[in-house]
Design a protein around this motif. Structure first.
Motif, PDB file in Angstrom:
ATOM      1  N   PHE A 251       3.485  -9.685 -10.402  1.00  0.00           N
ATOM      2  CA  PHE A 251       3.691 -10.699 -10.845  1.00  0.00           C
ATOM      3  C   PHE A 251       2.356 -11.682 -11.008  1.00  0.00           C
ATOM      4  O   PHE A 251       1.941 -12.026  -9.901  1.00  0.00           O
ATOM      5  N   SER A 252       2.268 -12.143 -11.891  1.00  0.00           N
ATOM      6  CA  SER A 252       1.091 -13.102 -12.158  1.00  0.00           C
ATOM      7  C   SER A 252      -0.557 -12.662 -11.569  1.00  0.00           C
ATOM      8  O   SER A 252      -0.796 -13.391 -10.484  1.00  0.00           O
ATOM      9  N   GLY A 253      -0.207 -11.827 -11.475  1.00  0.00           N
ATOM     10  CA  GLY A 253      -1.805 -11.296 -10.392  1.00  0.00           C
ATOM     11  C   GLY A 253      -2.149 -11.061  -9.456  1.00  0.00           C
ATOM     12  O   GLY A 253      -3.071 -10.826  -8.630  1.00  0.00           O
ATOM     13  N   SER A 254      -0.633 -10.884  -8.075  1.00  0.00           N
ATOM     14  CA  SER A 254      -0.202 -10.737  -6.737  1.00  0.00           C
ATOM     15  C   SER A 254       0.291  -9.664  -6.480  1.00  0.00           C
ATOM     16  O   SER A 254       1.250  -9.519  -7.801  1.00  0.00           O
ATOM     17  N   PHE A 255       0.202  -8.770  -5.475  1.00  0.00           N
ATOM     18  CA  PHE A 255       0.164  -7.741  -5.243  1.00  0.00           C
ATOM     19  C   PHE A 255       0.474  -7.946  -3.341  1.00  0.00           C
ATOM     20  O   PHE A 255      -0.376  -8.300  -2.467  1.00  0.00           O
ATOM     21  N   VAL A 256       1.603  -6.724  -2.961  1.00  0.00           N
ATOM     22  CA  VAL A 256       1.453  -6.408  -1.624  1.00  0.00           C
ATOM     23  C   VAL A 256       1.502  -5.119  -1.137  1.00  0.00           C
ATOM     24  O   VAL A 256       2.508  -4.277  -1.527  1.00  0.00           O
ATOM     25  N   VAL A 257       0.777  -5.214  -0.213  1.00  0.00           N
ATOM     26  CA  VAL A 257       0.288  -3.552  -0.327  1.00  0.00           C
ATOM     27  C   VAL A 257       0.452  -3.500   1.634  1.00  0.00           C
ATOM     28  O   VAL A 257      -0.304  -3.662   2.292  1.00  0.00           O
ATOM     29  N   LYS A 258       0.973  -1.915   1.697  1.00  0.00           N
ATOM     30  CA  LYS A 258       1.075  -1.322   2.791  1.00  0.00           C
ATOM     31  C   LYS A 258      -0.041  -0.573   3.407  1.00  0.00           C
ATOM     32  O   LYS A 258       0.178   0.582   2.077  1.00  0.00           O
ATOM     33  N   ALA A 259      -0.540  -0.319   3.940  1.00  0.00           N
ATOM     34  CA  ALA A 259      -1.280   0.544   4.533  1.00  0.00           C
ATOM     35  C   ALA A 259      -1.050   1.228   5.476  1.00  0.00           C
ATOM     36  O   ALA A 259      -0.984   0.522   7.187  1.00  0.00           O
ATOM     37  N   GLU A 260      -0.936   2.584   5.647  1.00  0.00           N
ATOM     38  CA  GLU A 260      -1.005   3.354   6.913  1.00  0.00           C
ATOM     39  C   GLU A 260      -1.795   4.298   7.229  1.00  0.00           C
ATOM     40  O   GLU A 260      -3.102   4.428   6.422  1.00  0.00           O
ATOM     41  N   ILE A 261      -2.164   3.915   7.914  1.00  0.00           N
ATOM     42  CA  ILE A 261      -3.371   5.341   8.674  1.00  0.00           C
ATOM     43  C   ILE A 261      -2.574   6.292   9.680  1.00  0.00           C
ATOM     44  O   ILE A 261      -1.960   6.513  10.929  1.00  0.00           O
TER      45      ILE A 261
END
Length: 589
Positions: free
Chosen positions: A236-246
């Motif tokens: 949406f409108s160039g916005s992103f939410v990402v989950k990062a796991e190690i």
């Protein structure tokens, strides 16, 4: 007149292992008079910096040389240089030495992403070396440097300044170009997409996401060998939410990414304000508590910041399994447990006219949205006469001149609070169903003073125009307009209508959630002006904004027009005004 462009005082760093050679270069070039203005010197326009690094010992790895160079550059002045020129030869001039110089320059370009990096040499390089260096795309390659400042055709002060000016500006321009920025991403970085990700299949985001994640998680100590990325929301409108796991570590992270880093600057400022206002368990702590600016790929393109995170929470948008009771409960708790603390202890009333709400920006957004979808109008045989009438009413309102009568010309008394969230959309609420916990992740518009209806109306609009039928994919289905418009029509005519359950579970859960939103609103707004009428008028302006929201399906944008028309005709708005006018006429008699 000189063609000197005094856009700034440039800092040029020369990086070598021989102090005398660098000193000689700086003294010679820096003292050259500018031929068209002999009372000025090149030093007036450029600050020349010497960066001397010990040569690489036979037993040392390249990483140690890079770290020494980075430390020296960071300490070279009050700010980072605009360009670093690296000597290709660290030791005796041969192909192996040139490889070391190239490797150092490439590593510095990777570490200082916003700074131009070029190379120079006092020698004449071979054809093979020249081809290798050309493939590196450095900001500049200054070959056989003494000829440029000591030979018969040496450059004068004007030439040197114009050369630096062009190199630096061209480097900055290229850094923001998509192909160059993508090329700067390492092919084998430690961050990688999990299977099936990203959900948003943009080639730019697929390449840039791992790069940004690696940069945003540089604060982690010790540094991981691998980061696994899962897209939580975005597109949406160039916005992103990402989950990062190690792998092997319990702690996970949520990374917010945006094509426009300035949006993230505002969000970080809002996050700082929120920390002292709401319970710590309702927002995610920043990976670096003192962070005020996001990490960026280039100065004005693609930014990111990371937040610590535990659990399996997903955006509210991606919880289709929540039934009507649970979804309604979550919306109620958003305010009771969290947002009411953000709003402050005082609710007052503030006079405002409808023209103040229906700004030209809102009208323009709706008109441009109608222009974009109007070509589908003749094909929508499922739009009945009443729905057509509502669409026409909405178009008439936003197309009217300033002198035309608005929906109401009354002064409105609207409930007003100390602060609001400002962007309470369904992607900014993370919910963990197993633990029954929610977190807010976006705070870009938290600020002093605003309408109480701001967050409530935003949540209602997103619930109908985005969440409704999103998971099933029926949000593109025009045949759903009948059911959708029946839902919005009932809440336009009556502030809190009563219903019995139906066979349409998606409509039922949306209906229960809207009722919860409005009931919760009235617990805070009761007794402040005319809360029901002003809520619907504010809601009307929010709905009109979504007509021009290109991330919505065409069917939902038609629903926005129908819904706006329903609100325009609402007896809660028009009937109230007519009743007041009848009362005034009777009083005059």
């Amino acid at each position: 007149m000189s063609n000197l462009n005094r856009s700034g005082h440039y800092s040029i760093a020369w990086l070598d292992h021989e102090g005398d050679k660098v000193k000689r270069i700086i003294q010679t070039i820096g003292s050259m008079k500018r031929m068209r203005s002999t009372n000025e010197y090149l030093h007036d326009c450029c600050n020349f910096v010497s960066v001397i690094v010990k040569p690489l010992a036979p037993s040392e790895e390249m990483e140690k040389l890079v770290e020494r160079a980075v430390a020296k550059i960071n300490r070279s002045g009050e700010r980072l240089p605009d360009i670093v020129l690296v000597d290709l030869s660290f030791g005796e001039h041969n192909l192996s030495a040139v490889d070391k110089g190239r490797s150092l320059a490439l590593a510095l370009r990777e570490r200082f992403r916003h700074m131009a990096v070029g190379v120079y040499t006092a020698h004449q390089i071979s054809n093979l070396e020249r081809v290798m260096i050309s493939a590196d795309r450095f900001a500049a390659v200054l070959e056989f440097l003494p000829y440029l400042y000591e030979g018969n055709s040496r450059l004068d002060g004007d030439d040197w300044y114009n050369l630096f000016d062009r190199i630096i500006k061209e480097s900055r321009r290229e850094a923001t170009a998509t192909p160059i920025a993508l090329k700067s991403s390492p092919e084998n970085g430690i961050a990688k997409w999990a299977a099936g990700n990203p959900l948003h299949r943009s080639p730019s985001f697929m390449s840039i996401g791992p790069k940004l994640a690696t940069i945003a998680l540089n604060w982690i100590d010790p540094q991981p060998n691998e980061i696994l990325l899962t897209q939580l929301a975005g597109g949406f409108s160039g916005s992103f939410v990402v989950k990062a796991e190690i792998p092997g570590r319990r702690q996970a992270y949520v990374i917010k990414m945006d094509e426009n880093p300035q949006k993230l600057v505002q969000e970080l400022a809002g996050h700082q304000r929120v920390r002292s206002l709401v319970g710590y368990n309702y927002y995610l702590p920043l990976l670096s508590p003192d962070m005020t600016r996001p990490e960026t790929l280039t100065p004005d393109w693609w930014g990111a910041f990371a937040m610590a995170y535990e659990g399996e929470a997903k955006p509210l948008l991606d919880h289709p399994q929540l039934d009507s009771k649970n979804l309604a409960s979550i919306y109620e708790r958003l305010w009771v447990e969290c947002l009411f603390d953000l709003y402050g202890s005082v609710t007052t009333a503030k006079d405002v006219s409808f023209k103040d709400l229906l700004t030209q920006e809102v009208k323009d957004a709706a008109k441009s949205g109608w222009d974009a979808i109007s070509r589908y109008h003749s094909h929508l045989n499922m739009i009945n006469q009443l729905q057509q009438s509502n669409i026409e009413a909405a178009i008439k309102l936003v197309s009217a001149t300033d002198n035309a009568p608005p929906v109401t010309d009354d002064k409105l008394s609207m409930p007003w609070v100390e602060r609001v969230h400002g962007d309470l959309n369904c992607r900014n609420v993370l919910y963990n169903k197993d633990k029954d916990l929610f977190h807010l992740i976006d705070f870009p518009h938290v600020g002093p003073g605003n309408y109480l209806a701001t967050d409530f109306a935003k949540a209602e609009v997103e619930l109908v125009l985005i969440i409704l039928d999103w998971a099933s994919g029926h949000d593109i289905d025009f045949s759903r307009l009948k059911s959708w418009s029946a839902l919005t029509g009932s809440f336009s005519e009556t502030f809190a209508p009563t219903f019995t359950s139906s066979t349409d579970s998606e409509i039922d859960r949306a209906r229960a959630a809207i009722k919860s939103i409005r009931t919760t609103y009235m617990t805070r707004a009761s007794g402040m002006g005319n809360p029901e009428r002003t809520y619907l008028l504010y809601l009307l302006t929010r709905v009109l904004r979504y007509v021009g929201y290109s991330d919505l399906t065409v069917a939902k944008r038609f629903l926005a027009l129908i819904w706006a028309g329903q609100l325009i005709k609402s007896s809660l708005i028009v009937g109230n005004r007519q009743h007041q006018r009848v009362g005034r006429r009777r009083a005059l008699r």
